[in-house]
Design a protein around this motif. Sequence first.
Motif, PDB file in Angstrom:
ATOM      1  N   LYS A   1     -41.651 -46.170 -58.535  1.00 19.27           N
ATOM      2  CA  LYS A   1     -43.023 -46.584 -58.797  1.00 19.27           C
ATOM      3  C   LYS A   1     -43.362 -47.916 -58.140  1.00 19.27           C
ATOM      4  O   LYS A   1     -44.517 -48.303 -58.096  1.00 19.27           O
ATOM      5  CB  LYS A   1     -43.275 -46.649 -60.298  1.00 19.27           C
ATOM      6  CG  LYS A   1     -43.195 -45.275 -60.935  1.00 19.27           C
ATOM      7  CD  LYS A   1     -43.592 -45.287 -62.374  1.00 19.27           C
ATOM      8  CE  LYS A   1     -43.455 -43.856 -62.904  1.00 19.27           C
ATOM      9  NZ  LYS A   1     -44.078 -43.648 -64.156  1.00 19.27           N
ATOM     10  N   LYS A   2     -42.353 -48.608 -57.645  1.00 18.17           N
ATOM     11  CA  LYS A   2     -42.616 -49.871 -56.948  1.00 18.17           C
ATOM     12  C   LYS A   2     -43.144 -49.568 -55.553  1.00 18.17           C
ATOM     13  O   LYS A   2     -42.844 -48.535 -54.982  1.00 18.17           O
ATOM     14  CB  LYS A   2     -41.341 -50.701 -56.850  1.00 18.17           C
ATOM     15  CG  LYS A   2     -40.888 -51.181 -58.201  1.00 18.17           C
ATOM     16  CD  LYS A   2     -40.002 -52.365 -58.078  1.00 18.17           C
ATOM     17  CE  LYS A   2     -39.634 -52.808 -59.482  1.00 18.17           C
ATOM     18  NZ  LYS A   2     -39.512 -54.206 -59.626  1.00 18.17           N
ATOM     19  N   LYS A   3     -43.909 -50.508 -55.025  1.00 19.31           N
ATOM     20  CA  LYS A   3     -44.449 -50.332 -53.682  1.00 19.31           C
ATOM     21  C   LYS A   3     -43.648 -51.190 -52.705  1.00 19.31           C
ATOM     22  O   LYS A   3     -43.231 -52.295 -53.034  1.00 19.31           O
ATOM     23  CB  LYS A   3     -45.928 -50.713 -53.640  1.00 19.31           C
ATOM     24  CG  LYS A   3     -46.793 -49.729 -54.392  1.00 19.31           C
ATOM     25  CD  LYS A   3     -48.253 -50.009 -54.188  1.00 19.31           C
ATOM     26  CE  LYS A   3     -49.054 -48.917 -54.889  1.00 19.31           C
ATOM     27  NZ  LYS A   3     -50.457 -48.994 -54.534  1.00 19.31           N
ATOM     28  N   TYR A   4     -43.463 -50.638 -51.530  1.00 21.52           N
ATOM     29  CA  TYR A   4     -42.731 -51.312 -50.460  1.00 21.52           C
ATOM     30  C   TYR A   4     -43.594 -51.309 -49.209  1.00 21.52           C
ATOM     31  O   TYR A   4     -44.424 -50.422 -49.011  1.00 21.52           O
ATOM     32  CB  TYR A   4     -41.417 -50.581 -50.171  1.00 21.52           C
ATOM     33  CG  TYR A   4     -40.515 -50.494 -51.376  1.00 21.52           C
ATOM     34  CD1 TYR A   4     -39.639 -51.520 -51.691  1.00 21.52           C
ATOM     35  CD2 TYR A   4     -40.561 -49.388 -52.217  1.00 21.52           C
ATOM     36  CE1 TYR A   4     -38.813 -51.455 -52.805  1.00 21.52           C
ATOM     37  CE2 TYR A   4     -39.742 -49.311 -53.334  1.00 21.52           C
ATOM     38  CZ  TYR A   4     -38.874 -50.343 -53.620  1.00 21.52           C
ATOM     39  OH  TYR A   4     -38.067 -50.267 -54.733  1.00 21.52           O
ATOM     40  N   ARG A   5     -43.377 -52.306 -48.342  1.00 20.21           N
ATOM     41  CA  ARG A   5     -44.081 -52.331 -47.059  1.00 20.21           C
ATOM     42  C   ARG A   5     -43.192 -53.019 -46.029  1.00 20.21           C
ATOM     43  O   ARG A   5     -42.303 -53.795 -46.364  1.00 20.21           O
ATOM     44  CB  ARG A   5     -45.431 -53.007 -47.160  1.00 20.21           C
ATOM     45  CG  ARG A   5     -45.347 -54.506 -47.233  1.00 20.21           C
ATOM     46  CD  ARG A   5     -46.696 -55.171 -46.983  1.00 20.21           C
ATOM     47  NE  ARG A   5     -46.513 -56.568 -47.318  1.00 20.21           N
ATOM     48  CZ  ARG A   5     -47.282 -57.253 -48.128  1.00 20.21           C
ATOM     49  NH1 ARG A   5     -48.334 -56.694 -48.665  1.00 20.21           N
ATOM     50  NH2 ARG A   5     -47.026 -58.513 -48.378  1.00 20.21           N
ATOM     51  N   ILE A   6     -43.520 -52.752 -44.774  1.00 25.26           N
ATOM     52  CA  ILE A   6     -42.810 -53.367 -43.662  1.00 25.26           C
ATOM     53  C   ILE A   6     -43.104 -54.864 -43.661  1.00 25.26           C
ATOM     54  O   ILE A   6     -44.250 -55.280 -43.825  1.00 25.26           O
ATOM     55  CB  ILE A   6     -43.243 -52.733 -42.319  1.00 25.26           C
ATOM     56  CG1 ILE A   6     -42.936 -51.230 -42.299  1.00 25.26           C
ATOM     57  CG2 ILE A   6     -42.607 -53.460 -41.144  1.00 25.26           C
ATOM     58  CD1 ILE A   6     -41.470 -50.858 -42.379  1.00 25.26           C
ATOM     59  N   SER A   7     -42.094 -55.660 -43.441  1.00 24.17           N
ATOM     60  CA  SER A   7     -42.252 -57.111 -43.362  1.00 24.17           C
ATOM     61  C   SER A   7     -43.142 -57.474 -42.175  1.00 24.17           C
ATOM     62  O   SER A   7     -43.104 -56.822 -41.124  1.00 24.17           O
ATOM     63  CB  SER A   7     -40.873 -57.762 -43.186  1.00 24.17           C
ATOM     64  OG  SER A   7     -41.002 -59.098 -42.779  1.00 24.17           O
ATOM     65  N   SER A   8     -43.909 -58.526 -42.337  1.00 26.76           N
ATOM     66  CA  SER A   8     -44.777 -58.985 -41.246  1.00 26.76           C
ATOM     67  C   SER A   8     -43.969 -59.583 -40.084  1.00 26.76           C
ATOM     68  O   SER A   8     -44.544 -59.942 -39.059  1.00 26.76           O
ATOM     69  CB  SER A   8     -45.783 -60.005 -41.772  1.00 26.76           C
ATOM     70  OG  SER A   8     -45.105 -61.122 -42.314  1.00 26.76           O
ATOM     71  N   ASP A   9     -42.656 -59.669 -40.239  1.00 27.67           N
ATOM     72  CA  ASP A   9     -41.788 -60.177 -39.167  1.00 27.67           C
ATOM     73  C   ASP A   9     -41.442 -59.113 -38.123  1.00 27.67           C
ATOM     74  O   ASP A   9     -40.685 -59.383 -37.190  1.00 27.67           O
ATOM     75  CB  ASP A   9     -40.490 -60.738 -39.750  1.00 27.67           C
ATOM     76  CG  ASP A   9     -40.711 -62.031 -40.511  1.00 27.67           C
ATOM     77  OD1 ASP A   9     -41.724 -62.711 -40.250  1.00 27.67           O
ATOM     78  OD2 ASP A   9     -39.869 -62.355 -41.371  1.00 27.67           O
TER      79      ASP A   9
ATOM     80  N   ILE B   1     -42.231 -44.833 -53.019  1.00 27.75           N
ATOM     81  CA  ILE B   1     -41.315 -43.830 -52.465  1.00 27.75           C
ATOM     82  C   ILE B   1     -41.870 -42.438 -52.721  1.00 27.75           C
ATOM     83  O   ILE B   1     -41.840 -41.577 -51.839  1.00 27.75           O
ATOM     84  CB  ILE B   1     -39.906 -44.012 -53.071  1.00 27.75           C
ATOM     85  CG1 ILE B   1     -39.299 -45.318 -52.526  1.00 27.75           C
ATOM     86  CG2 ILE B   1     -39.020 -42.812 -52.768  1.00 27.75           C
ATOM     87  CD1 ILE B   1     -38.025 -45.756 -53.197  1.00 27.75           C
ATOM     88  N   GLN B   2     -42.417 -42.205 -53.912  1.00 23.96           N
ATOM     89  CA  GLN B   2     -42.984 -40.894 -54.241  1.00 23.96           C
ATOM     90  C   GLN B   2     -44.136 -40.537 -53.308  1.00 23.96           C
ATOM     91  O   GLN B   2     -44.248 -39.400 -52.865  1.00 23.96           O
ATOM     92  CB  GLN B   2     -43.443 -40.833 -55.701  1.00 23.96           C
ATOM     93  CG  GLN B   2     -43.973 -39.484 -56.120  1.00 23.96           C
ATOM     94  CD  GLN B   2     -42.972 -38.341 -55.966  1.00 23.96           C
ATOM     95  OE1 GLN B   2     -41.775 -38.527 -56.154  1.00 23.96           O
ATOM     96  NE2 GLN B   2     -43.465 -37.166 -55.627  1.00 23.96           N
ATOM     97  N   ASP B   3     -44.991 -41.509 -52.971  1.00 21.32           N
ATOM     98  CA  ASP B   3     -46.083 -41.246 -52.021  1.00 21.32           C
ATOM     99  C   ASP B   3     -45.527 -40.766 -50.687  1.00 21.32           C
ATOM    100  O   ASP B   3     -46.070 -39.841 -50.074  1.00 21.32           O
ATOM    101  CB  ASP B   3     -46.907 -42.517 -51.767  1.00 21.32           C
ATOM    102  CG  ASP B   3     -47.706 -42.968 -52.989  1.00 21.32           C
ATOM    103  OD1 ASP B   3     -47.983 -42.136 -53.878  1.00 21.32           O
ATOM    104  OD2 ASP B   3     -48.047 -44.163 -53.046  1.00 21.32           O
ATOM    105  N   VAL B   4     -44.467 -41.405 -50.237  1.00 25.86           N
ATOM    106  CA  VAL B   4     -43.877 -41.049 -48.949  1.00 25.86           C
ATOM    107  C   VAL B   4     -43.190 -39.688 -49.025  1.00 25.86           C
ATOM    108  O   VAL B   4     -43.261 -38.897 -48.081  1.00 25.86           O
ATOM    109  CB  VAL B   4     -42.898 -42.149 -48.464  1.00 25.86           C
ATOM    110  CG1 VAL B   4     -42.271 -41.771 -47.132  1.00 25.86           C
ATOM    111  CG2 VAL B   4     -43.623 -43.484 -48.343  1.00 25.86           C
TER     112      VAL B   4
END
Length: 97
Positions: free
Chosen positions: A5-13, A58-61
């Motif tokens: 249920k947590k959201k993850y995203r690509i680092s701006s680096d 993760i579930q969305d993906v």
Amino acid sequence: MLQEKKKYRISSDFILREIAGEYAIVPIGSDSIFSNTVMAPNDSAVFLWKMFEQPCTIQDVVVKGMLEYEVAEDAIRKSILNFVEEMIEYQVLEEVE
């Protein structure tokens, strides 16, 4: 431990660029262990990268991956979890609120 249920995203680096029909992941932050490296992701990694460019669970993906690929839910979930774990370890992916 990852939580679905947590959201993850690509680092701006890091940025994903298409160059002459091929994709490359380029580190733009100086603190990365990949600071002098350009990575060449496969098609599945590009799909996952694009999914996590915006905060996503993760579930969305998993749901979008099942629509994109003809793969069993368990198999795609395992692949996504492996990707997320590895990308978090290398600080390419970050947890967001």
